[in-house]
Motif scaffolding. Sequence first.
Motif, PDB file in Angstrom:
ATOM      1  N   CYS A  38      64.244  -3.200  77.951  1.00 27.02           N
ATOM      2  CA  CYS A  38      65.219  -3.962  77.862  1.00 27.02           C
ATOM      3  C   CYS A  38      64.648  -5.342  78.446  1.00 27.02           C
ATOM      4  O   CYS A  38      65.522  -6.161  77.679  1.00 27.02           O
ATOM      5  CB  CYS A  38      66.803  -3.659  79.002  1.00 27.02           C
ATOM      6  SG  CYS A  38      67.462  -1.421  78.224  1.00 27.02           S
ATOM      7  N   CYS A  41      63.450  -8.363  75.973  1.00 29.70           N
ATOM      8  CA  CYS A  41      64.325  -9.406  75.331  1.00 29.70           C
ATOM      9  C   CYS A  41      65.369 -10.566  75.671  1.00 29.70           C
ATOM     10  O   CYS A  41      65.139 -11.496  75.585  1.00 29.70           O
ATOM     11  CB  CYS A  41      64.737  -8.618  74.315  1.00 29.70           C
ATOM     12  SG  CYS A  41      65.645  -9.414  73.220  1.00 29.70           S
ATOM     13  N   HIS A  42      65.557  -9.604  76.947  1.00 29.47           N
ATOM     14  CA  HIS A  42      66.800 -10.797  78.000  1.00 29.47           C
ATOM     15  C   HIS A  42      65.875 -11.507  78.150  1.00 29.47           C
ATOM     16  O   HIS A  42      66.180 -13.382  78.467  1.00 29.47           O
ATOM     17  CB  HIS A  42      67.431 -10.194  78.715  1.00 29.47           C
ATOM     18  CG  HIS A  42      68.190  -8.787  78.445  1.00 29.47           C
ATOM     19  ND1 HIS A  42      69.039  -7.697  79.021  1.00 29.47           N
ATOM     20  CD2 HIS A  42      68.854  -8.625  76.834  1.00 29.47           C
ATOM     21  CE1 HIS A  42      69.580  -7.462  77.982  1.00 29.47           C
ATOM     22  NE2 HIS A  42      70.119  -7.487  77.264  1.00 29.47           N
ATOM     23  N   ILE A  53      71.340 -12.853  82.410  1.00 30.36           N
ATOM     24  CA  ILE A  53      72.117 -12.838  81.502  1.00 30.36           C
ATOM     25  C   ILE A  53      73.027 -12.115  82.119  1.00 30.36           C
ATOM     26  O   ILE A  53      74.280 -12.012  81.332  1.00 30.36           O
ATOM     27  CB  ILE A  53      71.333 -11.953  80.430  1.00 30.36           C
ATOM     28  CG1 ILE A  53      72.674 -11.398  79.458  1.00 30.36           C
ATOM     29  CG2 ILE A  53      71.039 -10.855  80.850  1.00 30.36           C
ATOM     30  CD1 ILE A  53      71.936 -10.725  78.116  1.00 30.36           C
ATOM     31  N   TYR A  54      72.994 -10.815  83.447  1.00 31.23           N
ATOM     32  CA  TYR A  54      74.004 -10.149  83.813  1.00 31.23           C
ATOM     33  C   TYR A  54      75.230 -11.201  84.484  1.00 31.23           C
ATOM     34  O   TYR A  54      75.469 -10.807  85.062  1.00 31.23           O
ATOM     35  CB  TYR A  54      73.102  -9.737  84.640  1.00 31.23           C
ATOM     36  CG  TYR A  54      72.145  -7.994  83.881  1.00 31.23           C
ATOM     37  CD1 TYR A  54      73.119  -7.966  82.586  1.00 31.23           C
ATOM     38  CD2 TYR A  54      71.455  -8.064  84.102  1.00 31.23           C
ATOM     39  CE1 TYR A  54      72.013  -7.094  81.257  1.00 31.23           C
ATOM     40  CE2 TYR A  54      70.243  -7.535  82.904  1.00 31.23           C
ATOM     41  CZ  TYR A  54      70.773  -7.082  82.104  1.00 31.23           C
ATOM     42  OH  TYR A  54      70.506  -6.256  81.414  1.00 31.23           O
ATOM     43  N   ARG A  56      74.994 -14.871  84.274  1.00 31.10           N
ATOM     44  CA  ARG A  56      75.357 -16.667  83.549  1.00 31.10           C
ATOM     45  C   ARG A  56      77.587 -16.740  83.750  1.00 31.10           C
ATOM     46  O   ARG A  56      78.145 -15.214  84.141  1.00 31.10           O
ATOM     47  CB  ARG A  56      74.969 -16.206  82.064  1.00 31.10           C
ATOM     48  CG  ARG A  56      76.116 -15.432  81.431  1.00 31.10           C
ATOM     49  CD  ARG A  56      74.655 -15.225  80.296  1.00 31.10           C
ATOM     50  NE  ARG A  56      75.882 -14.082  79.677  1.00 31.10           N
ATOM     51  CZ  ARG A  56      75.666 -13.813  78.067  1.00 31.10           C
ATOM     52  NH1 ARG A  56      75.215 -15.061  77.681  1.00 31.10           N
ATOM     53  NH2 ARG A  56      76.113 -13.091  77.592  1.00 31.10           N
ATOM     54  N   ARG A  59      79.676 -15.191  81.191  1.00 34.53           N
ATOM     55  CA  ARG A  59      79.225 -13.513  80.388  1.00 34.53           C
ATOM     56  C   ARG A  59      79.932 -12.645  80.179  1.00 34.53           C
ATOM     57  O   ARG A  59      81.464 -12.496  80.813  1.00 34.53           O
ATOM     58  CB  ARG A  59      78.469 -12.725  81.673  1.00 34.53           C
ATOM     59  CG  ARG A  59      78.893 -12.091  82.657  1.00 34.53           C
ATOM     60  CD  ARG A  59      78.437 -11.268  83.990  1.00 34.53           C
ATOM     61  NE  ARG A  59      79.904 -10.707  84.798  1.00 34.53           N
ATOM     62  CZ  ARG A  59      79.573 -10.049  86.337  1.00 34.53           C
ATOM     63  NH1 ARG A  59      77.931 -10.057  86.853  1.00 34.53           N
ATOM     64  NH2 ARG A  59      80.019  -9.773  87.278  1.00 34.53           N
ATOM     65  N   ARG A  60      79.999 -11.766  79.325  1.00 31.42           N
ATOM     66  CA  ARG A  60      81.215 -10.770  78.366  1.00 31.42           C
ATOM     67  C   ARG A  60      81.463  -9.948  79.219  1.00 31.42           C
ATOM     68  O   ARG A  60      82.460  -9.635  78.625  1.00 31.42           O
ATOM     69  CB  ARG A  60      80.306 -10.892  76.841  1.00 31.42           C
ATOM     70  CG  ARG A  60      79.982 -12.040  76.530  1.00 31.42           C
ATOM     71  CD  ARG A  60      79.212 -11.785  74.864  1.00 31.42           C
ATOM     72  NE  ARG A  60      78.400 -10.737  74.568  1.00 31.42           N
ATOM     73  CZ  ARG A  60      78.963  -9.698  74.265  1.00 31.42           C
ATOM     74  NH1 ARG A  60      79.989  -9.361  73.800  1.00 31.42           N
ATOM     75  NH2 ARG A  60      78.187  -8.920  74.579  1.00 31.42           N
ATOM     76  N   ILE A  61      80.718  -9.163  79.732  1.00 33.23           N
ATOM     77  CA  ILE A  61      81.465  -7.723  79.993  1.00 33.23           C
ATOM     78  C   ILE A  61      81.839  -8.809  81.584  1.00 33.23           C
ATOM     79  O   ILE A  61      80.924  -8.882  82.221  1.00 33.23           O
ATOM     80  CB  ILE A  61      80.305  -7.630  80.906  1.00 33.23           C
ATOM     81  CG1 ILE A  61      79.036  -7.066  79.499  1.00 33.23           C
ATOM     82  CG2 ILE A  61      80.339  -6.047  80.859  1.00 33.23           C
ATOM     83  CD1 ILE A  61      79.390  -6.376  78.305  1.00 33.23           C
ATOM     84  N   GLN A  70      78.211  -2.208  75.921  1.00 32.89           N
ATOM     85  CA  GLN A  70      77.014  -2.769  75.879  1.00 32.89           C
ATOM     86  C   GLN A  70      76.217  -2.364  75.401  1.00 32.89           C
ATOM     87  O   GLN A  70      74.929  -2.377  75.573  1.00 32.89           O
ATOM     88  CB  GLN A  70      77.232  -4.025  76.276  1.00 32.89           C
ATOM     89  CG  GLN A  70      76.450  -4.940  76.615  1.00 32.89           C
ATOM     90  CD  GLN A  70      76.619  -6.015  75.025  1.00 32.89           C
ATOM     91  OE1 GLN A  70      77.598  -6.381  74.968  1.00 32.89           O
ATOM     92  NE2 GLN A  70      75.557  -5.394  74.218  1.00 32.89           N
ATOM     93  N   CYS A  74      73.445  -2.071  73.052  1.00 33.58           N
ATOM     94  CA  CYS A  74      72.097  -2.546  72.162  1.00 33.58           C
ATOM     95  C   CYS A  74      71.703  -1.081  72.521  1.00 33.58           C
ATOM     96  O   CYS A  74      70.253  -1.711  71.347  1.00 33.58           O
ATOM     97  CB  CYS A  74      72.119  -3.093  73.511  1.00 33.58           C
ATOM     98  SG  CYS A  74      72.345  -5.426  74.543  1.00 33.58           S
ATOM     99  N   ILE A  78      68.755  -1.421  69.012  1.00 33.67           N
ATOM    100  CA  ILE A  78      67.022  -1.805  69.263  1.00 33.67           C
ATOM    101  C   ILE A  78      66.304  -0.142  69.023  1.00 33.67           C
ATOM    102  O   ILE A  78      65.199  -0.370  68.944  1.00 33.67           O
ATOM    103  CB  ILE A  78      66.657  -1.855  70.616  1.00 33.67           C
ATOM    104  CG1 ILE A  78      66.973  -1.201  71.903  1.00 33.67           C
ATOM    105  CG2 ILE A  78      67.079  -3.634  70.369  1.00 33.67           C
ATOM    106  CD1 ILE A  78      66.561  -1.759  73.295  1.00 33.67           C
ATOM    107  N   TYR A  99      76.509  -6.348  88.724  1.00 34.50           N
ATOM    108  CA  TYR A  99      78.395  -6.268  88.383  1.00 34.50           C
ATOM    109  C   TYR A  99      79.285  -6.223  89.443  1.00 34.50           C
ATOM    110  O   TYR A  99      80.200  -6.792  88.942  1.00 34.50           O
ATOM    111  CB  TYR A  99      78.505  -5.810  86.339  1.00 34.50           C
ATOM    112  CG  TYR A  99      77.842  -6.499  85.710  1.00 34.50           C
ATOM    113  CD1 TYR A  99      78.461  -7.331  84.393  1.00 34.50           C
ATOM    114  CD2 TYR A  99      77.005  -5.954  84.833  1.00 34.50           C
ATOM    115  CE1 TYR A  99      78.176  -7.771  83.831  1.00 34.50           C
ATOM    116  CE2 TYR A  99      75.800  -6.244  84.089  1.00 34.50           C
ATOM    117  CZ  TYR A  99      76.876  -7.034  83.069  1.00 34.50           C
ATOM    118  OH  TYR A  99      76.591  -7.902  82.108  1.00 34.50           O
TER     119      TYR A  99
END
Length: 102
Positions: A38, A41-42, A53-54, A56, A59-61, A70, A74, A78, A99
């Motif tokens: 993982c 790519c992040h 990404i986690y 930011r 973040r969306r989650i 999610q 992902c 992939i 999180y």
Amino acid sequence: MRKLTISSTIFVWLLSATAHGFLLGDPGNGKLVHQDKCAACHIDRFGGDGSEIYLRKDRRIKTVEGLMAQVEFCDRQIKSGLKDDQLDDLVIYLNENYYNFE
Ligand code: HEC
């Protein structure tokens, strides 16, 4: 009949465990799977050490259910072909480190 009773008890227990955010899994293994499948790519897209990404702001989650969805998404994108227990390990690793959902 007895067997049925036992397995439905376990099923209900698992459901309530999930509902209460009591996650089962091995975060140490999740970390390894994350590095392997993982992180690159992040890092490529979001920079830093892969945790941006986690962490930011936008973040969306927002929930543990969202996190599970999610991770599965992902994984399918992939085609990493991870097993269910590896997905659980990833979820618990991400939750414990970034999180912190209840
Ligand atoms: C090919 C690139 C790529 C790979 C490989 C990848 N992801 Fe992602 N991931 C993304 C992108 C791009 C986003 C951001 C999507 C968005 O913002 O809508 C994302 C978002 C996420 C998020 C949500 C972050 C947030 O906003 O809170 C999680 C969680 C996540 N990925 C987990 C994983 C896991 C676990 C793996 C390994 C099984 C993985 N990703 C592999 C590209 C990738």
